[in-house]
Design an enzyme around this catalytic site. Structure first.
Site, PDB file in Angstrom:
ATOM      1  CB  SER A  86     -47.204   3.261   3.880  1.00  0.00           C
ATOM      2  OG  SER A  86     -46.676   1.953   3.993  1.00  0.00           O
ATOM      3  CG  ASP A  87     -44.267   4.412   9.982  1.00  0.00           C
ATOM      4  OD1 ASP A  87     -43.565   3.375   9.967  1.00  0.00           O
ATOM      5  OD2 ASP A  87     -44.110   5.306  10.824  1.00  0.00           O
ATOM      6  CE1 TYR A  88     -43.032  -4.002   9.539  1.00  0.00           C
ATOM      7  CE2 TYR A  88     -45.156  -4.078  10.622  1.00  0.00           C
ATOM      8  CZ  TYR A  88     -44.058  -4.720  10.110  1.00  0.00           C
ATOM      9  OH  TYR A  88     -43.984  -6.085  10.166  1.00  0.00           O
TER      10      TYR A  88
END
Length: 838
Positions: free
Chosen positions: A383-385
């Site tokens: 996942s992105d942040y």
């Protein structure tokens, strides 16, 4: 007290080294380097009273928390107290000089941890070992592998509610760590994982290595303008070599988003607006980062981001809504990801946007059906942040527990930093998700830990001796300089360039004339203070310092009192003026979208004052996106688009200014003539009322009433110090079967007085089809170097693959019909020929 000082401080978990330099200009100055934390410290106040120094500072990476210094100096030693963010003040003692590096201290410490003759495991061996380990792991252990933490509580503020990295790692609640960019910190955390976590499973160490690690290369939008896959691949090889020596094993890059809207700050990280060129660059970067084998400790796992269509954010506003058709998704935004996956990328990161109303982080169609099943991706999905938590913010989940379920159902393997996946235990107990979903995710993670060799040799990437050798190595700097040369695009030249004499008086005016802010966003090099400025680049050409006048004129966004007046005075004394204008690094990148893509007002006013002096003016731009330059096109004599060129920026710009390198860069994003044209891109549709030469003055067509549809500088545009002529197109045949081939040939002639390189571009248009097709699409290019007067024939091969597109049958297919092939020096200036697919 003036000079360099240092101290080393041992804590329970880590070793801190601080080096600081005390200087004296009009007032005392203090610059600070804090290791192992990669956060630049900005000193706001310095007070020296006798032998006592008191100072305060901040860092943009730790908002709300400051640095404080209260030190007493005596002879070659000092002592006192220092406060750093998120820590209690502590007592220190230090000495004069830069002191031993943390790398030197680590080399001796590591010797007992080294392993010899570790062999690469086969896929069958890895499969067996992973299954065996999975059978021993508890649900908590498995979820730990799917969770990531920051390397320190000093990072990105305190907005994440989480335990310390030491606690998470020791308890097996983190399987990877973000932003440990110092080999000491990598060693400390890896040692905790191996010696204290339940199964001793080593950590992955992740970082955003976007355009270099310590040696900084041109930003990706810049290097895409080189159209040089070999050089881009080499830059990625070097970045991996430097990063892996520090212990980084997993890159959060490359970014392969197609970008059509220059307002979006992240255009600086990508390859521009074209899916064909973007696909080639994605492939080159994956091959560079990952090399021939991930078992090689000088390679890192490549992560394609952001899947998918993040670059289509409405109004160019970061994290904003994306609403596109499946045809646009497939034909425009997907190809670079497919190319990266085909090249073997080990990881993919989701985009922040929604698709069909579902956030991508929890979108089963995008991540499972499309990415995994259709494209065949079997690597790690990260996942992105914060993007799993943001499923709630989007309004697609009630709470983080439901968001965790959606992300897992979409086959998300690792949650970056946030802790939504802590809910997975409850979700399993409640029968809402099943353990096999967890097992599949952990199986993928462990497989890569075996592939890169850390399961058998946990410390193999931590090589401080290689850090000392590789970081900022002269050969790496030379590669950066050469790629920077190739990345510069000359947009205008009325003959003032190249500068033919070092006897002239030269005024360099503007905030980038002597600035080290030439690296751009997404870099954390410890060598930023060694960035070559434009002034230094000019002087390196044996240009007499007495003939060089430097005036800042203004800051990037702020007035300097009396600055314009001093700049005008310098211009009056000069023969030629270089206007060094642009954007600061903070004006591009993530969360740096701009509504107004002109140069800041203060710089525009400075430029107007200088142009009124009447001397020849060369505009040298430092920036991370296409800007509106219509005023400059009309009022200055030459324009060099130099972007953010990296560690050797000043040398590379001077090489072009003085003709030691003939510019050859070609734009990979169109430059609008006016902000109102945005988004603007060459491969658009015709519309039902297209503007033509014959109707462009009439009203009821797809046009503006106050200006042209055309960009100021189109995709593929770029000038040289010589001129090239491209002949009419010669086709090997004008009718082609689906299994056949056509060769399109032209003769390219250097019609100027010096040697140069031209990038000859081939575009194809499907004139009519079952769905509307773009007016032209790049399908090939060749770079050709020619001496003055030399001519060469070049040929492009056209096959059915070049004509295929995603159609109403939901397939990539080719349809019979008429096609145009265009060949030229950019997307607008082309010759054309017709052929038919039968």
């Amino acid at each position: 007290m003036i000079g360099t000082w240092h101290f080393i401080y041992e804590t329970v978990h880590t070793t801190i080294k601080m080096q600081f330099i005390i200087g004296k200009e009009e007032d005392f100055t203090l610059s600070v380097i804090l290791e192992p934390f990669p956060f630049p410290v900005e000193i706001n106040s310095v007070k020296i009273d006798g032998h006592v120094l008191q100072a305060k500072g901040t860092s943009q990476f730790v908002p709300g928390e400051g640095f404080e210094f209260d030190l007493t100096f005596g002879g070659k030693e000092f002592q006192g107290r220092i406060k750093i963010p998120y820590q209690e003040a502590f007592s220190v003692k230090g000495t004069e000089g830069s002191g031993p590096s943390l790398e030197d201290l680590l080399i001796a410490k590591l010797s007992s941890y080294r392993k010899q003759n570790v062999k690469q495991r086969s896929d069958n061996e890895i499969h067996h070992e992973v299954d065996s380990l999975l059978n021993k792991m508890s649900v908590t252990d498995k979820i730990g592998q799917m969770s990531q933490c920051m390397s320190t509580n000093l990072s990105l503020g305190s907005d994440i509610d989480s335990d310390s990295p030491e606690k998470l790692v020791s308890e097996g609640r983190a399987g990877s760590v973000l932003s440990a960019v110092n080999s000491n910190r990598v060693f400390e955390l890896q040692k905790i994982a191996v010696e204290q976590s339940p199964h001793g499973i080593p950590l992955l160490f992740n970082f955003d290595v976007i355009h270099g690690f310590q040696t900084i290369f041109p930003v990706p939008l810049a290097w895409s303008c080189s159209w040089d896959m070999t050089a881009i691949r080499e830059a990625s090889v070097i970045a991996a070599k430097e990063a892996s020596a520090t212990g980084i094993t997993y890159n959060h890059g490359p970014m392969v988003d197609i970008t059509r809207d220059p307002r979006w700050g992240r255009v600086v990280e990508g390859a521009g607006e074209d899916p064909y060129l973007g696909s080639l660059i994605a492939k080159a970067q994956v091959e560079g980062f990952q090399g021939d084998s991930l078992f090689d400790p000088e390679t890192i796992i490549a992560c394609l981001k952001h899947f998918v269509a993040y670059g289509a954010a409405e109004a160019g506003r970061d994290y904003n809504t994306v609403d596109i058709s499946e045809g646009t998704l497939r034909n425009v935004y997907l190809p670079p990801f497919q190319a990266g996956i085909d090249a073997g990328a080990g990881s993919v990161m989701n985009s922040f946007n929604t698709y069909q109303g579902v956030p991508v982080a929890g979108n089963q169609y995008i991540l499972n059906e499309l990415l995994r099943k259709e494209l065949g991706f079997n690597g790690i999905l990260i996942s992105d942040y914060g993007s799993i938590d943001e499923i709630v913010a989007h309004g697609n989940a009630k709470d983080s527990k439901e968001a965790a379920k959606k992300a897992l159902d979409a086959t998300m393997d690792i949650e970056m930093v946030t802790r939504s996946y802590d809910h997975l235990s409850d979700l399993i107990e409640q029968g809402i998700v099943n353990i096999e979903q967890i097992n599949e995710a952990v199986r993928r993670i462990l497989t890569f830990k075996y592939k890169i060799g850390i399961m058998d040799d946990p410390y193999r990437y931590i090589r401080p001796e290689k850090e000392k050798k590789y970081h900022f190595h002269p050969a790496h700097l030379e590669a950066s300089r050469k790629l920077a040369q190739k990345s510069i695009v000359m947009l205008k030249n009325n003959g003032v360039l190249p500068l033919k004499s070092t006897e002239l008086n030269l005024a360099v005016i503007g905030p980038f004339g002597d600035s080290k802010d030439m690296l751009g966003p997404w870099q954390w090099s410890r060598y930023a203070n060694q960035t070559v400025t434009l002034r230094e680049g000019i002087l390196a050409k044996d240009f007499p310092e007495t003939n060089l006048l430097i005036e800042e004129g203004c800051k990037v966004e702020h007035v300097i009192e009396g600055g314009v007046e001093r700049a005008v005075a310098a211009a009056l004394q000069s023969d030629i003026v270089i206007l060094a204008l642009g954007e600061s690094s903070e004006m591009s990148g993530e969360a740096a979208s701009r509504m107004d893509i002109h140069l800041p007002k203060v710089q525009q006013e400075l430029a107007e004052a200088i142009v009124r002096v009447g001397k020849p003016v060369i505009l040298v731009l430092t920036n991370g996106r296409p800007l509106v330059l219509d005023w400059f096109e009309s009022h200055v004599d030459a324009i060099l688009e130099t972007w953010f060129l990296g560690s050797q920026a000043g040398f590379s710009i001077a090489d072009v200014l003085f003709g030691d390198y003939n510019p050859s860069g070609k734009l990979t994003m169109s430059f609008p003539a006016h902000s109102g044209q945005v988004p603007i891109y060459y491969n658009h549709f015709k519309t039902g009322r297209p503007v033509t030469e014959s109707n462009k003055g009439e009203k009821f067509f797809s046009r503006y009433i106050d200006g042209s549809n055309d960009p100021l500088y189109p995709f593929g545009f770029g000038l040289s110090y010589t001129t090239f002529e491209i002949s009419e197109i010669r086709l090997s045949q004008t009718r082609m079967m689906e299994s056949g081939t056509i060769f399109a040939s032209v003769t390219v002639t250097n019609t100027g007085m010096v040697a140069g390189e031209e990038t000859v571009q081939m575009y194809i248009q499907d004139i009519y089809a079952s769905v509307v097709r773009p007016v032209k699409e790049l399908k090939g290019f060749k770079k050709v170097k020619l001496a003055a007067g030399e001519a060469k024939e070049i040929s492009f091969k056209i096959t059915a693959k070049d004509l295929a597109f995603w159609n109403l049958n939901k397939k990539n297919e080719v349809e019979p019909g008429d096609f145009k092939v265009y060949i030229g020096s950019n997307s607008y200036h082309v010759k054309e020929a017709l052929f038919e697919l039968v």
